[in-house]
Design an enzyme around this catalytic site. Structure first.
Site, PDB file in Angstrom:
ATOM      1  CD  GLU A 165      -0.033 -91.452  54.451  1.00  0.00           C
ATOM      2  OE1 GLU A 165      -1.161 -91.713  53.995  1.00  0.00           O
ATOM      3  OE2 GLU A 165       0.765 -90.677  53.902  1.00  0.00           O
ATOM      4  CD  GLU A 253       3.722 -91.442  51.206  1.00  0.00           C
ATOM      5  OE1 GLU A 253       3.844 -92.595  51.652  1.00  0.00           O
ATOM      6  OE2 GLU A 253       2.643 -90.963  50.806  1.00  0.00           O
TER       7      GLU A 253
HETATM    8  C1  IDC Z   1      -0.788 -94.347  46.265  1.00  0.00           C
HETATM    9  C2  IDC Z   1      -0.092 -94.638  44.938  1.00  0.00           C
HETATM   10  C3  IDC Z   1      -1.083 -95.269  43.977  1.00  0.00           C
HETATM   11  C4  IDC Z   1      -1.701 -96.498  44.613  1.00  0.00           C
HETATM   12  C5  IDC Z   1      -2.280 -96.151  45.986  1.00  0.00           C
HETATM   13  C6  IDC Z   1      -2.747 -97.425  46.715  1.00  0.00           C
HETATM   14  O1  IDC Z   1       0.468 -93.450  44.435  1.00  0.00           O
HETATM   15  O2  IDC Z   1      -0.431 -95.623  42.762  1.00  0.00           O
HETATM   16  O3  IDC Z   1      -2.708 -97.018  43.776  1.00  0.00           O
HETATM   17  O4  IDC Z   1      -1.328 -95.524  46.799  1.00  0.00           O
HETATM   18  O5  IDC Z   1      -3.783 -97.194  47.522  1.00  0.00           O
HETATM   19  C7  IDC Z   1      -0.226 -91.708  50.608  1.00  0.00           C
HETATM   20  C8  IDC Z   1       0.159 -93.123  50.776  1.00  0.00           C
HETATM   21  C9  IDC Z   1       0.617 -93.729  49.472  1.00  0.00           C
HETATM   22  C10 IDC Z   1      -0.224 -93.223  48.302  1.00  0.00           C
HETATM   23  C11 IDC Z   1       0.005 -91.720  48.171  1.00  0.00           C
HETATM   24  C12 IDC Z   1      -0.765 -91.100  47.008  1.00  0.00           C
HETATM   25  O6  IDC Z   1       1.127 -93.317  51.777  1.00  0.00           O
HETATM   26  O7  IDC Z   1       0.528 -95.129  49.573  1.00  0.00           O
HETATM   27  O8  IDC Z   1       0.199 -93.875  47.142  1.00  0.00           O
HETATM   28  N1  IDC Z   1      -0.339 -91.075  49.430  1.00  0.00           N
HETATM   29  O9  IDC Z   1      -2.138 -91.273  47.179  1.00  0.00           O
HETATM   30  N2  IDC Z   1      -0.533 -90.856  51.560  1.00  0.00           N
HETATM   31  C13 IDC Z   1      -0.896 -89.687  51.015  1.00  0.00           C
HETATM   32  C14 IDC Z   1      -0.772 -89.796  49.649  1.00  0.00           C
END
Ligand code: IDC
Length: 325
Positions: A165, A253
């Site tokens: 992303e 995702e």
């Molecule tokens: C989130 C995980 C969380 C972790 C965080 C790290 O759910 O446990 O602490 O990342 O920064 C994304 C991202 C993905 C995110 C997820 C939810 O690709 O890494 O995971 N998310 O926030 N994009 C949109 C949402």
């Protein structure tokens, strides 16, 4: 040769065929390619990948195991798994030391092996996030993907996702400049594997990418990420615009929590999204296979099992997602 020796030889051959030559190994999956906006198999038939993403491979290594991946395929009826290799956060591939990098590569090798044995497609995800601009670790990405593509060029079940992303205002032209370098590195080893490219604004601005897609290569798709607790009709509109311009989309995702990965689930909006994905035969991968205490985790936080999950072990989101497969 004496007669009983012949019988013994025959026994060895038959034993060999049953237990050696034909072990319990899934048939080789059809190679994928992109036709128009559609992912297709080697007969040109549309394919929709449906699966789950690991959480970060450093965070939750325990779920990369053979039984978990067989469970994903056989019990959940999914056909793909995404291996999320964070580049920056929490012992990321580019921020940790050499030993950490080696451990992560070994985990990827195992993950690919388990996915292949389970009969799953596998998406190798270069999970940029806090490092919002993919060019931050461009050199490492080029080296990493060249190495992986060289190792796995004979696998028909691997897709390369080159930047999870992009964010922080990184423009599409910057992402394109990065993508061209990484695609070139992959194509120097593997002429066919499907490559997934992240789009601006946390892989949401597919309409912007559609105005100026990458030319000169086959089998490229562009990623669209959504969290139904935050994203609805406005984001679907961008996706529709991109499709109308013939941009191949892949949802590598998604969740139905808020974009933070926590908060309330929005099942109603989730249903709208599933309808859209089904109508357009767009592949989708749910975030995330862990028992972390957050609503985007597929397992209940009280569940410590790393495979053989019962329905009761799944979080509300986990139950919802598995029903879609
Ligand atoms: C989130 C995980 C969380 C972790 C965080 C790290 O759910 O446990 O602490 O990342 O920064 C994304 C991202 C993905 C995110 C997820 C939810 O690709 O890494 O995971 N998310 O926030 N994009 C949109 C949402």
């Amino acid at each position: 040769m004496k007669k009983h020796q012949n019988y013994f030889l025959l026994f060895l051959i038959v034993f060999g065929i049953f237990f050696g030559v034909a072990p319990v190994r899934a048939a080789k999956l059809s190679a994928l390619s992109v036709k128009g906006t559609q992912l297709v198999n080697d007969k040109g038939k549309p394919v929709q990948l449906k699966g789950v993403s690991t959480h970060g491979l450093s965070w939750f290594p325990q779920y990369v195991n053979p039984k978990a991946f067989t469970n994903i395929k056989k019990n959940w009826n999914a056909n793909a798994v995404r291996l999320a290799l964070y580049t920056s956060e929490y012992n990321g591939y580019c921020t940790g030391d050499a030993a950490n990098q080696k451990a992560l590569e070994e985990r990827i090798d195992k993950g690919i092996q388990y996915a292949t044995n389970a009969g799953l497609y596998v998406i190798l995800d270069w999970h940029i996030l806090s490092d919002g601009n993919p060019r931050t670790y461009e050199k490492q990405a080029v080296r990493f993907f060249r190495k992986m593509a060289s190792k796995y060029k004979n696998h028909t079940n691997i897709l390369y996702e080159i930047c999870n992303e992009p964010n922080g205002g990184t423009s599409w032209s910057t992402i394109k400049a990065y993508a061209k370098k990484v695609i070139k590195a992959i194509r120097s080893q593997d002429k066919h594997a499907v490559i997934l490219i992240g789009t601006p604004n946390w892989s949401q601005d597919v309409d912007v990418a559609a105005k100026s897609p990458i030319k000169g290569y086959q089998n490229l798709m562009y990623t669209l990420h959504f969290y139904a607790g935050t994203h609805g009709a406005d984001l679907r509109k961008k996706a529709k615009t991109a499709l109308a311009q013939k941009l191949p989309l892949f949802v590598s995702e998604f969740g139905i929590s808020e974009a933070s990965g926590s908060g309330a689930l929005n099942q109603k909006e989730g249903k709208q999204w599933m309808k859209f994905l089904k109508n357009n035969r767009i592949s989708y991968i749910g975030w995330n296979l862990s028992n972390k205490e957050e609503s985007s985790a597929l397992l209940n936080s009280s569940c410590t099992k790393t495979s053989a999950w019962k329905n009761a072990d799944l979080s509300p989101w986990g139950k919802w997602l598995v029903k879609q497969f």
